[in-house]
Design an enzyme around this catalytic site. Structure first.
Site, PDB file in Angstrom:
ATOM      1  N   ASP A  48      48.421  29.135 155.861  1.00  0.00           N
ATOM      2  CA  ASP A  48      47.254  29.833 156.095  1.00  0.00           C
ATOM      3  C   ASP A  48      46.984  30.989 154.819  1.00  0.00           C
ATOM      4  OD1 ASP A  48      46.504  29.078 158.748  1.00  0.00           O
ATOM      5  OD2 ASP A  48      47.739  30.730 159.804  1.00  0.00           O
ATOM      6  N   GLU A  75      47.533  21.825 149.624  1.00  0.00           N
ATOM      7  CA  GLU A  75      47.369  22.839 150.595  1.00  0.00           C
ATOM      8  C   GLU A  75      46.233  22.540 151.783  1.00  0.00           C
ATOM      9  OE1 GLU A  75      48.376  26.850 149.703  1.00  0.00           O
ATOM     10  OE2 GLU A  75      49.081  26.405 147.613  1.00  0.00           O
ATOM     11  N   ILE A  97      55.276  17.623 144.901  1.00  0.00           N
ATOM     12  CA  ILE A  97      55.969  19.077 145.169  1.00  0.00           C
ATOM     13  C   ILE A  97      55.684  19.967 143.651  1.00  0.00           C
ATOM     14  CG2 ILE A  97      57.664  20.489 145.718  1.00  0.00           C
ATOM     15  CD1 ILE A  97      56.770  18.441 147.748  1.00  0.00           C
ATOM     16  N   GLN A 130      26.995  20.323 133.208  1.00  0.00           N
ATOM     17  CA  GLN A 130      25.579  19.946 133.122  1.00  0.00           C
ATOM     18  C   GLN A 130      24.916  20.862 132.184  1.00  0.00           C
ATOM     19  OE1 GLN A 130      25.381  16.973 134.397  1.00  0.00           O
ATOM     20  NE2 GLN A 130      23.176  16.607 134.130  1.00  0.00           N
ATOM     21  N   GLY A 183      26.113  17.454 126.498  1.00  0.00           N
ATOM     22  CA  GLY A 183      27.172  16.616 125.797  1.00  0.00           C
ATOM     23  C   GLY A 183      28.451  17.551 125.444  1.00  0.00           C
ATOM     24  N   HIS A 228      26.054  22.788 129.860  1.00  0.00           N
ATOM     25  CA  HIS A 228      26.369  22.469 128.416  1.00  0.00           C
ATOM     26  C   HIS A 228      26.248  21.057 127.888  1.00  0.00           C
ATOM     27  CE1 HIS A 228      29.152  25.979 129.560  1.00  0.00           C
ATOM     28  NE2 HIS A 228      29.297  25.915 128.297  1.00  0.00           N
ATOM     29  N   THR A 242      55.323  17.768 152.109  1.00  0.00           N
ATOM     30  CA  THR A 242      54.585  16.580 151.894  1.00  0.00           C
ATOM     31  C   THR A 242      55.609  15.342 151.395  1.00  0.00           C
ATOM     32  OG1 THR A 242      52.610  17.592 151.053  1.00  0.00           O
ATOM     33  CG2 THR A 242      52.848  14.988 150.521  1.00  0.00           C
ATOM     34  N   ALA A 263      58.305  22.267 150.166  1.00  0.00           N
ATOM     35  CA  ALA A 263      58.480  20.739 150.159  1.00  0.00           C
ATOM     36  C   ALA A 263      58.203  20.262 151.734  1.00  0.00           C
ATOM     37  CB  ALA A 263      59.793  20.404 149.633  1.00  0.00           C
TER      38      ALA A 263
END
Length: 413
Positions: A273, A397, A189, A370, A374, A372, A158, A156
């Site tokens: 990292d 991250e 979180i 694209q 529609g 596939h 942010t 936690a």
């Protein structure tokens, strides 16, 4: 050892000790890999077998549709050792290296990105600060239940006003005898509604500017004053809930101060990292799935009297997708080896991996939809969900722009 046995049946802490050879060879199918030793090939096979067998289409679609969390799969992953794949054997983990970890995340994400997070978190952001600077007592107390799947821990950092800029952290921790009193709010979180513990970053010395003066605390989520915000409604990665953590005068004992006071941000960077390399592996798995789905569809879908795979526009898109995926795979695997070898530029390479692989996954997912046509826009086809799930990889991250800052900062210092 049989190649189809679950991971928990093949003494993984012995297998993970083997390193991969760093050559390149052509393999059949859609994958071209660095040559892996037989041990790593066995690991990859077991990761893939588990995901393809246990991550059923019904479970994936239910999680995407309803959100929530699949505790049965969580405990099954724990049973086979996935929750502790990268954690030390002495604390109940499997003792695996970084290459084993990225192979697991890649293979799990290839089948279901959200379920790859189940086993990723305890091996990455959740345990990272503990492994980096936890005391022996803290490691003994907190890591074994993470490896066994008994407990869950979240990272936690942010806050509403401090996303990429952790220097804007407003959460405060004030010393009061043997305790610290924490007040503040963390947002976005991942896994917060499920967590037993959270590694909370809080300012302990407001006199120090920017990223300095930030400390880490292991916070029991059942402590008085801890509450959660409403689970967020997200574009993708449903089935792994995300919410705010609110701290109102939460008293945390000094024994749960993690690392030296005022030095927490440097540990956050080291933890990120490894987390970034995990996101890169997740991105790789997403892209590989999109490629396989596109090849299958292009061979089956007929237009103008022939399979669309026979049209150059489609075949060239598939060629570009496969090439970018293989470039990312080689980068990720080699960086995993560099990280374990302690190479000086490994942190920068982790950022490079996340930047390239996450942007690549979004390009590949776009092309898959694209191809596939529609049908790719409909939820009946897997690429629709992969397209939505891929989007977060360039954001969490550390956004792609943050990775560019990290890389440039290392090269131009």
């Amino acid at each position: 050892t049989r190649a189809d046995l679950p991971i928990g049946a093949i003494r993984p802490h012995k297998i993970f000790a083997v390193r991969a050879k760093q050559n390149v060879q052509m393999e059949t199918g859609t994958e071209v890999n660095m040559i892996l030793s037989d041990k790593y090939k066995l690991l990859r096979k077991n990761f893939r077998n588990f995901a393809e067998t246990e991550f059923t289409t019904e479970i994936q679609e239910q999680l995407d549709r309803e959100g929530g969390f699949n505790w049965d799969l969580h405990y099954k992953m724990a049973k086979y050792g996935f929750m502790g794949i990268k954690l030390p054997v002495e604390y109940g983990g499997q003792g695996g290296d970084t290459l084993a970890y990225v192979l697991m995340v890649e293979e799990f994400a290839r089948v279901c990105p959200v379920l790859s997070i189940y086993a990723n978190t305890p091996n990455s952001l959740g345990s990272g600060p503990l492994l980096t600077c936890g005391t022996p007592e803290q490691k003994k107390k907190y890591i074994p239940p993470l490896a066994s799947g008994e407990k869950k821990i979240v990272f936690a950092l942010t806050e509403p006003g401090a996303g990429s800029d952790a220097g804007g952290t407003l959460t405060r921790a004030v010393r009061d005898g043997e305790y610290y009193v924490l007040s503040g709010r963390k947002c976005f979180i991942s896994g917060a509604p499920l967590a037993d513990y959270a590694v909370i970053y809080a300012k302990t010395n407001p006199a120090l500017k920017g990223n300095k003066g930030i400390s880490m605390f292991i916070v029991d989520m059942k402590l008085p004053g801890v509450s959660l915000g409403k689970p967020e409604l997200k574009m993708g990665i449903n089935g792994y809930p995300t919410s705010d953590i609110i701290l109102e005068n939460v008293r945390v004992h000094e024994s749960d101060l993690l690392g030296p006071p005022d030095k927490g941000f440097s540990t956050a960077l080291k933890t990120l990292d490894g987390g970034r390399l995990g996101v890169a592996a997740q991105s790789l798995g997403i892209a590989q799935c999109c490629l396989e789905e596109s090849i299958r569809y292009a061979k089956e879908r007929r237009q103008f009297g022939r399979p669309i795979a026979k049209f150059q526009a489609i075949s060239f898109m598939i060629a570009d997708m496969a090439t970018e995926i293989e470039a990312a795979r080689e980068m990720i695997y080699s960086t995993a080896l560099a990280k374990d070898a302690g190479e000086k530029d490994a942190p920068m390479k982790c950022s490079m991996c996340k930047l390239f692989a996450s942007e690549m996954a979004n390009r590949v997912a776009y092309k898959a939809v694209q191809i596939h046509g529609g049908y790719g826009y409909m939820r009946d086809y897997k690429v629709e969900r992969m397209y939505r799930d891929a989007r977060i990889t360039t954001i969490y991250e550390g956004t792609s722009q943050v990775q560019q800052m990290v890389i440039a900062g290392n090269l131009l210092k």
